[in-house]
Design a protein around this motif. Structure first.
Motif, short mmCIF file in Angstrom:
data_model
loop_
_atom_site.label_atom_id
_atom_site.label_comp_id
_atom_site.label_asym_id
_atom_site.label_seq_id
_atom_site.Cartn_x
_atom_site.Cartn_y
_atom_site.Cartn_z
N ARG A 187 0.67 -1.11 -0.07
CA ARG A 187 -0.06 -0.02 0.10
C ARG A 187 0.61 1.32 -0.16
O ARG A 187 0.44 2.29 -0.23
N ASP A 188 2.17 1.15 0.25
CA ASP A 188 2.97 2.44 0.28
C ASP A 188 4.49 2.04 -0.08
O ASP A 188 5.19 1.66 0.72
N LYS A 189 4.80 2.05 -1.25
CA LYS A 189 6.07 1.65 -1.62
C LYS A 189 7.18 2.74 -1.49
O LYS A 189 8.47 2.89 -1.61
N SER A 190 6.61 3.90 -1.13
CA SER A 190 7.57 5.13 -1.06
C SER A 190 8.26 5.13 0.34
O SER A 190 9.21 6.02 0.44
N ASN A 191 7.63 4.36 1.29
CA ASN A 191 8.42 4.58 2.60
C ASN A 191 8.63 3.19 3.06
O ASN A 191 7.99 2.56 4.08
N PRO A 192 9.71 2.49 2.81
CA PRO A 192 10.02 1.26 3.30
C PRO A 192 10.31 1.17 4.79
O PRO A 192 11.07 2.27 5.19
N ILE A 193 9.83 0.09 5.36
CA ILE A 193 10.27 -0.12 6.69
C ILE A 193 11.60 -0.93 6.74
O ILE A 193 11.68 -1.85 6.20
N LYS A 194 12.54 -0.38 7.65
CA LYS A 194 13.61 -1.04 7.83
C LYS A 194 13.59 -2.06 9.05
O LYS A 194 13.32 -1.66 9.98
N PHE A 195 13.91 -3.32 8.83
CA PHE A 195 13.84 -4.41 9.65
C PHE A 195 15.30 -4.44 10.31
O PHE A 195 16.05 -4.29 9.61
N PRO A 196 15.43 -4.64 11.74
CA PRO A 196 16.76 -4.99 12.02
C PRO A 196 17.43 -6.26 11.82
O PRO A 196 16.71 -7.24 11.96
N THR A 197 18.66 -6.03 10.97
CA THR A 197 19.10 -7.29 10.39
C THR A 197 19.71 -8.40 11.49
O THR A 197 19.95 -9.36 11.46
N LYS A 198 19.92 -7.74 12.76
CA LYS A 198 20.41 -8.52 13.86
C LYS A 198 19.39 -9.31 14.55
O LYS A 198 19.73 -9.95 15.63
N SER A 199 18.22 -9.29 14.01
CA SER A 199 17.17 -9.88 14.82
C SER A 199 17.11 -11.47 14.44
O SER A 199 17.82 -11.88 13.64
N SER A 200 16.69 -12.27 15.48
CA SER A 200 16.58 -13.57 15.24
C SER A 200 15.44 -13.89 14.13
O SER A 200 14.64 -13.12 13.82
N LEU A 201 15.55 -15.09 13.63
CA LEU A 201 14.38 -15.44 12.79
C LEU A 201 12.98 -15.41 13.30
O LEU A 201 12.01 -14.96 12.67
N LYS A 202 12.71 -15.84 14.53
CA LYS A 202 11.42 -15.56 15.01
C LYS A 202 10.95 -14.28 15.10
O LYS A 202 9.88 -13.76 14.71
N ASP A 203 12.15 -13.38 15.42
CA ASP A 203 11.58 -11.92 15.51
C ASP A 203 11.41 -11.34 14.02
O ASP A 203 10.30 -10.55 14.13
N LEU A 204 12.23 -11.73 12.88
CA LEU A 204 11.75 -11.25 11.78
C LEU A 204 10.59 -11.77 11.38
O LEU A 204 9.79 -10.97 10.56
N ALA A 205 10.17 -13.17 11.48
CA ALA A 205 8.95 -13.88 11.29
C ALA A 205 7.81 -12.91 11.81
O ALA A 205 6.66 -12.67 11.19
N THR A 206 7.78 -12.79 12.98
CA THR A 206 6.78 -12.12 13.86
C THR A 206 6.66 -10.55 13.43
O THR A 206 5.43 -9.97 13.18
N LEU A 207 7.70 -9.84 12.87
CA LEU A 207 7.52 -8.48 12.00
C LEU A 207 6.83 -8.57 11.02
O LEU A 207 5.99 -7.64 10.46
N ILE A 208 7.18 -9.72 10.07
CA ILE A 208 6.46 -9.78 8.74
C ILE A 208 5.08 -10.05 8.90
O ILE A 208 4.19 -9.36 8.57
N ASN A 209 4.55 -10.87 9.93
CA ASN A 209 3.13 -11.13 10.32
C ASN A 209 2.63 -9.87 10.79
O ASN A 209 1.20 -9.77 10.46
N LYS A 210 3.22 -9.32 11.66
CA LYS A 210 2.44 -7.88 12.19
C LYS A 210 2.10 -6.95 11.04
O LYS A 210 1.05 -6.34 11.05
N ARG A 211 3.24 -6.81 10.11
CA ARG A 211 2.99 -5.81 8.87
C ARG A 211 1.77 -6.40 8.05
O ARG A 211 0.99 -5.55 7.70
N LEU A 212 1.67 -7.69 7.77
CA LEU A 212 0.70 -8.17 7.05
C LEU A 212 -0.53 -8.01 7.79
O LEU A 212 -1.91 -7.66 7.02
N LYS A 213 -0.75 -8.32 9.10
CA LYS A 213 -2.07 -8.05 9.69
C LYS A 213 -2.45 -6.69 9.86
O LYS A 213 -3.74 -6.31 9.44
N GLU A 214 -1.56 -5.74 10.00
CA GLU A 214 -1.78 -4.32 9.86
C GLU A 214 -2.49 -3.87 8.63
O GLU A 214 -3.49 -3.21 8.49
#
Length: 464
Positions: free
Chosen positions: A428-455
């Protein structure tokens, strides 16, 4: 207001630092392919991810370091040429030292004594010609008056060029044979083909200094190891580089001198032998030109941090049009790109500069983009995480995983300084990408993805 400038050496190293930030940029999972609807379900589906994450941590223990910033733009050129200079012969270094020493002597004389050297005899004038490769000479009757004061003021501000004064027309003719008879005169003398340049403006310190800035280089400078630092330090103009073999360049020289003379306050034209790898290779690498044409024409606008490439055949007419197009903004900046890859059946799309618009910005799907470089130490760890995440979320129609090598591909909308980087581009908004922390665990990254999709799902429901 024209203010005093640091010496070419100090500007050169400042440029090194300022341009350091630029422009270069497999284990299977058995979880369900759909995004869970409940938080408790999310955590349950991620147990295998957690186990795999811990396994990856053990295998890479002690191997994580801070990523290195990507060098780019004129920084790569300046640094490469600095290395060339440092590694070259003793004779080359001696010549460079001699040039620097001459600048230091001029600066010291101006700051500790008279900023203008007065010449009273033919013998003294002859000595100036032998000693200085470039100087400015002024003819003043009585060494007084507002014009003379402005000349002295310019001499005090400038740190690079020796200022000469005389009241004798005969002495002036020795120093500047092309001088026209007059009571008041100012001219620049260089050891270049266009050796004598007369000042035709108003005797104002700022105008005099601008005249010197516009004319101190030849109409077309030949780039060498000796003058490269000084050339790179003159970044106030558009710099246009022509790389060709000497015989091919002969046909271009005269028309290019005409362009340089017409736009000398805006354009600096520079030539280098394309066979000289020490000088030219860094430029070609910066543009991704591993197999260049016979003649290559590029340009840099350091004011806005952009680079340009003449992509048509280099002729006097096309080079002039290229220069004018860069000046007026009709020639777009150049962004290098690898060839478009075949992404058929790929779980992670390979993105290049020329496909960034189609695959990322114009896509109707959510994109998680990995930005990496070959020199990044921790990029490999992030790449493995991306592969596991892509496997875990396989089957989701509205989510795509992608990666781009920033050392080989550029895009004006992709501005990353630290590698690796993970950028989530919402559908819905390609002009403002959200930066994910690269030092996160796999669990945290997957949780962030799910959160964005649900929002995103919630926003769509609200609109309905």
């Amino acid at each position: 207001m024209f203010t005093a400038k640091p010496t070419s050496r100090s500007v050169f190293f400042s440029l090194l630092l300022l341009l350091l930030l630029a422009i270069f940029t497999a284990t299977s999972l058995s979880s369900e392919p759909t995004a869970p609807d409940e938080d408790s379900g999310d955590l349950g589906d991620l147990q295998e991810l957690i186990a795999l994450d811990e396994e990856a941590d053990l295998s890479s223990e002690g191997g994580r370091h801070e990523s290195k910033d990507k060098p780019s733009g004129a920084e790569l050129l300046s640094r490469a040429h600095r290395i060339v200079l440092e590694l070259n012969s003793d004779n080359t270094k001696s010549a460079i030292d001699e040039a620097k020493n001459q600048e230091i002597v001029i600066w010291r004389k101006k700051k500790t004594g008279a900023p203008v050297l007065r010449i009273n005899s033919i013998n003294e004038a002859t000595g100036i010609l032998q000693k200085h490769s470039m100087f400015v000479v002024g003819l003043f009757e009585g060494f007084e008056g507002p014009d003379y004061e402005e000349y002295k003021k310019a001499a005090q501000i400038d740190n690079e060029i020796q200022f000469i004064e005389t009241s004798s027309a005969e002495i002036l003719k020795v120093l500047f044979p092309d001088a026209k008879p007059a009571k008041l005169f100012l001219g620049l003398v260089k050891s270049e083909p266009e050796k004598y340049t007369s000042f035709e403006g108003t005797f104002n310190a700022n105008e005099i200094l601008q005249f010197l800035e516009d004319n101190k280089f030849p109409l077309v400078s030949v780039l060498t190891e000796l003058n490269s630092a000084k050339v790179f330090s003159s970044a106030s103009k558009l710099q246009v580089f022509v790389f060709a073999e000497p015989d091919a360049f002969k046909e271009l020289l005269e028309p290019l001198q005409g362009v340089a003379k017409e736009y000398k306050s805006k354009i600096m034209l520079i030539y280098a032998d394309i066979r000289d790898d020490n000088l030219v290779k860094p430029f070609l690498t910066l543009f991704g030109l591993e197999e260049p044409k016979d003649i290559v024409v590029i340009a840099f606008n350091y004011t806005i941090g952009s680079k340009y490439l003449l992509e048509s055949t280099a002729t006097p007419r096309s080079i002039k049009g290229f220069c004018l197009g860069v000046l007026d903004g009709t020639v777009p900046p150049y962004y290098k790109s690898q060839p478009a890859p075949d992404n058929k059946d790929a779980s992670i799309l390979a993105v290049v500069g020329k496909t960034f618009d189609d695959l990322i910005l114009n896509s109707q799907k959510n994109i998680l983009l990995e930005v990496h470089t070959p020199w990044c130490i921790t990029c490999d760890t992030t790449s493995k995480q991306m592969e596991k995440l892509a496997k875990h979320f396989k089957g989701l129609e509205n989510l795509v995983f992608a990666r781009i090598d920033a050392s080989e591909n550029e895009h004006p909308k992709l501005q990353v300084d630290d590698y690796p980087a993970l950028l989530f581009y919402s559908a819905r908004d390609k002009s403002n990408p959200i930066k994910f922390p690269t030092k996160s665990s796999l669990k945290d990254l997957a949780t962030l993805i799910n959160k964005r999709l649900k929002e995103q799902d919630a926003e769509i429901k609200d609109e309905l």
